[in-house]
Design a protein around this motif. Structure first.
Motif, PDB file in Angstrom:
ATOM      1  N   GLY A 118      17.891 -12.859   2.366  1.00 23.47           N
ATOM      2  CA  GLY A 118      16.967 -12.271   2.928  1.00 23.47           C
ATOM      3  C   GLY A 118      15.491 -13.694   2.907  1.00 23.47           C
ATOM      4  O   GLY A 118      16.191 -14.600   2.591  1.00 23.47           O
ATOM      5  N   ASN A 119      14.720 -13.105   2.748  1.00 32.12           N
ATOM      6  CA  ASN A 119      13.674 -14.237   3.558  1.00 32.12           C
ATOM      7  C   ASN A 119      11.829 -13.440   3.196  1.00 32.12           C
ATOM      8  O   ASN A 119      12.432 -12.378   2.300  1.00 32.12           O
ATOM      9  CB  ASN A 119      13.335 -15.053   4.653  1.00 32.12           C
ATOM     10  N   GLU A 120      10.897 -14.514   3.841  1.00 34.43           N
ATOM     11  CA  GLU A 120       9.881 -13.515   2.746  1.00 34.43           C
ATOM     12  C   GLU A 120       9.514 -12.356   3.118  1.00 34.43           C
ATOM     13  O   GLU A 120       8.565 -11.308   3.032  1.00 34.43           O
ATOM     14  CB  GLU A 120       8.595 -13.852   3.191  1.00 34.43           C
ATOM     15  N   SER A 121      10.453 -11.786   4.096  1.00 34.55           N
ATOM     16  CA  SER A 121      10.321 -10.452   5.111  1.00 34.55           C
ATOM     17  C   SER A 121      10.858  -9.560   3.933  1.00 34.55           C
ATOM     18  O   SER A 121      10.429  -8.200   3.935  1.00 34.55           O
ATOM     19  CB  SER A 121      10.943 -10.244   6.225  1.00 34.55           C
ATOM     20  N   VAL A 122      11.022  -9.685   2.857  1.00 35.05           N
ATOM     21  CA  VAL A 122      11.885  -8.347   2.266  1.00 35.05           C
ATOM     22  C   VAL A 122      10.503  -8.214   1.443  1.00 35.05           C
ATOM     23  O   VAL A 122      10.689  -7.128   0.951  1.00 35.05           O
ATOM     24  CB  VAL A 122      12.659  -8.707   1.090  1.00 35.05           C
ATOM     25  N   LEU A 123       9.139  -8.556   1.247  1.00 37.97           N
ATOM     26  CA  LEU A 123       8.536  -8.953   0.570  1.00 37.97           C
ATOM     27  C   LEU A 123       7.387  -8.048   1.056  1.00 37.97           C
ATOM     28  O   LEU A 123       6.856  -6.977   0.146  1.00 37.97           O
ATOM     29  CB  LEU A 123       7.321 -10.131   0.280  1.00 37.97           C
ATOM     30  N   SER A 124       7.182  -7.461   2.410  1.00 34.28           N
ATOM     31  CA  SER A 124       6.823  -6.339   3.000  1.00 34.28           C
ATOM     32  C   SER A 124       7.792  -5.339   3.462  1.00 34.28           C
ATOM     33  O   SER A 124       6.966  -4.525   3.932  1.00 34.28           O
ATOM     34  CB  SER A 124       5.886  -6.681   3.889  1.00 34.28           C
ATOM     35  N   GLY A 125       8.942  -4.932   2.437  1.00 33.32           N
ATOM     36  CA  GLY A 125      10.036  -3.936   2.856  1.00 33.32           C
ATOM     37  C   GLY A 125       9.439  -2.630   2.254  1.00 33.32           C
ATOM     38  O   GLY A 125       9.012  -2.971   1.087  1.00 33.32           O
ATOM     39  N   TRP A 126      10.324  -1.643   2.534  1.00 34.63           N
ATOM     40  CA  TRP A 126      10.125  -0.331   1.613  1.00 34.63           C
ATOM     41  C   TRP A 126      10.856  -0.815   0.634  1.00 34.63           C
ATOM     42  O   TRP A 126      10.090   0.312  -0.225  1.00 34.63           O
ATOM     43  CB  TRP A 126      11.209   0.570   2.958  1.00 34.63           C
ATOM     44  N   ARG A 127      11.614  -0.724  -0.002  1.00 32.62           N
ATOM     45  CA  ARG A 127      12.033  -1.259  -1.270  1.00 32.62           C
ATOM     46  C   ARG A 127      11.212  -1.365  -2.559  1.00 32.62           C
ATOM     47  O   ARG A 127      11.493  -1.240  -3.502  1.00 32.62           O
ATOM     48  CB  ARG A 127      12.943  -2.464  -1.508  1.00 32.62           C
ATOM     49  N   LEU A 128      10.584  -3.029  -1.964  1.00 28.86           N
ATOM     50  CA  LEU A 128       9.419  -3.380  -2.277  1.00 28.86           C
ATOM     51  C   LEU A 128       7.955  -1.999  -3.213  1.00 28.86           C
ATOM     52  O   LEU A 128       7.461  -1.881  -3.853  1.00 28.86           O
ATOM     53  CB  LEU A 128       8.532  -4.659  -2.769  1.00 28.86           C
ATOM     54  N   HIS A 129       7.927  -1.547  -1.545  1.00 29.39           N
ATOM     55  CA  HIS A 129       6.815  -0.509  -2.034  1.00 29.39           C
ATOM     56  C   HIS A 129       7.009   0.426  -2.763  1.00 29.39           C
ATOM     57  O   HIS A 129       6.312   1.269  -3.424  1.00 29.39           O
ATOM     58  CB  HIS A 129       6.949   0.188  -0.211  1.00 29.39           C
ATOM     59  N   LEU A 130       8.913   1.426  -2.908  1.00 30.16           N
ATOM     60  CA  LEU A 130       9.168   2.150  -3.266  1.00 30.16           C
ATOM     61  C   LEU A 130       8.778   1.836  -5.102  1.00 30.16           C
ATOM     62  O   LEU A 130       8.533   2.571  -5.955  1.00 30.16           O
ATOM     63  CB  LEU A 130      10.096   2.785  -3.565  1.00 30.16           C
ATOM     64  N   ARG A 131       9.291   0.339  -5.129  1.00 29.85           N
ATOM     65  CA  ARG A 131       9.293  -0.052  -7.021  1.00 29.85           C
ATOM     66  C   ARG A 131       8.746  -1.085  -6.674  1.00 29.85           C
ATOM     67  O   ARG A 131       9.444  -2.372  -6.818  1.00 29.85           O
ATOM     68  CB  ARG A 131      10.915  -0.018  -7.073  1.00 29.85           C
TER      69      ARG A 131
END
Length: 287
Positions: free
Chosen positions: A197-210
């Motif tokens: 993964g790259n920086e795109s994970v920072l705006s993904g749903w997983r970090l939005h939920l937790r």
């Protein structure tokens, strides 16, 4: 620029990769070199880094001068080797030319290692260091500080040494890397716990939920800037050099000065010639 240093092969130009390894300087010294006036008041500018940048510039000049002197000789010897091996009526002429070329390559590798790291032994120590810690090493104080901001998400985790150390300390961390710029000739094993993964994970749903606090250790190029464009958290944990160092662009530090406040710095353990710190930053509140 990470610590990758390709072997010197058919051209001494590969030695220029060593410049990136030791760290190149940026424009931060343009306004103050030598016996300079007081530098700008900034948390991201500090005397030891400025001195280190000046030393790197000197080392870069020396290495470029070395390349300009030795490059043509190596290229000529390589051409002669190829010519002799193609034309040789026996293998002995080719083998002799190959030995002569190989001996020169080895000598140039040794000399570029001395110019870059100070000695061949120091280059070997750097290799062991990156294997065990990555591009810079943690301290107990740094691990304790990072643990206090858990749960964490690390982007650009490399081979996962920092993430593994934090897990051993009991911190919750999810680590990602796109494996495009690893300093070791392998991708992290699954048991290192580094996900693709790259920086795109920072705006993904997983970090939005937790939500998790962003940790980024020794980033290359504009990785930190790309992360900041997606990260919405309140605290940033950055391990690297300050303005003018090897870990972020001038544009990135302009953004950090504008949008973030450095709450404190914590000592880490850089390799010789490094000036990294752990920077604990908090997002500025709108006025």
């Amino acid at each position: 620029v990470m610590v990758r240093r390709p072997a010197l092969g058919a051209a001494v130009a590969a030695a220029l990769g060593a410049i990136a390894t030791a760290g190149t300087s940026s424009s931060v010294l343009n306004d103050y070199t030598g016996a300079a006036p007081d530098p700008p008041k900034s948390s991201w500018v500090y005397p030891e880094l400025l001195e280190g940048i000046a030393l790197r510039r000197k080392k870069e000049r020396e290495l470029r001068e070395y390349v300009s002197r030795k490059g043509p000789a190596l290229a000529a010897l390589n051409a002669d080797r190829v010519k002799r091996c193609r034309a040789a009526s026996s293998s002995s002429g080719c083998e002799a030319a190959q030995r002569k070329y190989t001996d020169l390559v080895r000598r140039l590798e040794r000399e570029t290692a001395e110019l870059t790291w100070g000695s061949v032994e120091a280059q070997a120590r750097r290799s062991r260091f990156t294997r065990d810690y990555g591009c810079t090493a943690w301290t107990d104080e740094a691990i304790a500080e990072l643990k206090g901001h858990a749960p964490l998400v690390e982007v650009g985790a490399g081979n996962g040494q920092w993430a593994a150390a934090l897990r051993r300390a009991g911190a919750s961390i999810v680590a990602y890397d796109d494996f495009s710029a690893l300093p070791l000739p392998r991708k992290p094993a699954e048991n290192q716990g580094v996900l693709q993964g790259n920086e795109s994970v920072l705006s993904g749903w997983r970090l939005h939920l937790r939500p998790r606090t962003l940790l980024i250790v020794y980033p290359e190029g504009d990785l930190l800037l790309r992360c900041l464009s997606r990260y919405r958290g309140e605290v940033l944990l950055f391990v690297g050099e300050g303005r003018g160092g090897v870990n972020a662009t001038e544009e990135t530090f302009d953004l950090l000065e504008r949008d973030w406040v450095v709450e404190r710095t914590v000592q880490v353990r850089p390799f010789d010639g490094g000036y990294e710190k752990l920077w604990v930053c908090r997002r500025r509140r709108p006025s």
